[in-house]
Enzyme design. Sequence first.
Site, PDB file in Angstrom:
ATOM      1  N   TYR A   1       2.412   4.893   0.249  1.00 42.54           N
ATOM      2  CA  TYR A   1       2.487   3.430   0.194  1.00 42.54           C
ATOM      3  C   TYR A   1       3.929   2.954   0.344  1.00 42.54           C
ATOM      4  CZ  TYR A   1       1.670  -1.352  -1.481  1.00 42.54           C
ATOM      5  OH  TYR A   1       1.609  -2.720  -1.596  1.00 42.54           O
TER       6      TYR A   1
ATOM      7  N   SER B   1       6.495  -5.160   0.165  1.00 44.97           N
ATOM      8  CA  SER B   1       6.258  -5.009  -1.266  1.00 44.97           C
ATOM      9  C   SER B   1       7.565  -4.655  -1.949  1.00 44.97           C
ATOM     10  CB  SER B   1       5.232  -3.889  -1.527  1.00 44.97           C
ATOM     11  OG  SER B   1       5.174  -3.562  -2.901  1.00 44.97           O
TER      12      SER B   1
END
Length: 266
Positions: A166, A153
Amino acid sequence: MPDVPAITDYDARPLDGRVVLVTGGAQGIGRGIAQAVLGAGGRVLIGDLDREAGRACLDAWRVGERAAFVPLDVAREASVQRWVQAALERFGRIDGLVNNAGIAEPHRAPLASLALADWNRYLATNLTGTFLCSKHALPALAEAGGAIVNIASTRALQSEPDTEAYAASKGGMLAFTHALAVSAGPAVRVNAILPGWIAVDGWKKPGERRTPKLSRKDHAQHPAGRVGMPQDIGALAVYLLSPQSGFVTGQRFVVDGGMTVKMQYV
């Protein structure tokens, strides 16, 4: 003096006959990648916790023996072992692995109140899942001269508040990518894709599928002029899985419509 190589035809089906495994492949980016693999001539095994979504993919694709679904929990080693074995029993080989499964919601809680169980859940799914699937698919990938694509990401590079778990899991995937590229090469190439804002509302199972609600302002944040779609990630994944990228390994590719290079002033 040697001759310059002749012009060769571009291979429009670069994954013809190749077998690719996609974790979290029943919805969202994973489904976009699986469909891109099929469109490039490949065969695909998707793994997902959501059985309904997995079956819905097969019903929609109607590609017969070229696609299969087996339930998968990437955080459980026994589940991963069964999934990889199912691929070998069905297709006889593994040419590509896409580690896409993960917890998609980056926001959890301020660090001071973040539960250890939540921290561990992000790492177990996003990072440990990547390790387990790579570990058990690696022997077959090495035999086939295959490739691994890890879906990280842009949050591995930039952050919003309260996204530590995350971000850490996705950042770990980048380090895992270049480490494994060195360890597994030259038999297996390993690369990472870092998606930015990808609208997945229209790529969910039928009961949850929606038309994305995107404003002009949402699109304007991207130099490319629009929010991303799963097929944008699928197109690059096909390249990285195919022989066309044979000189590419250990790299990370940002696919975000230019959002991370645009100066943002409030």
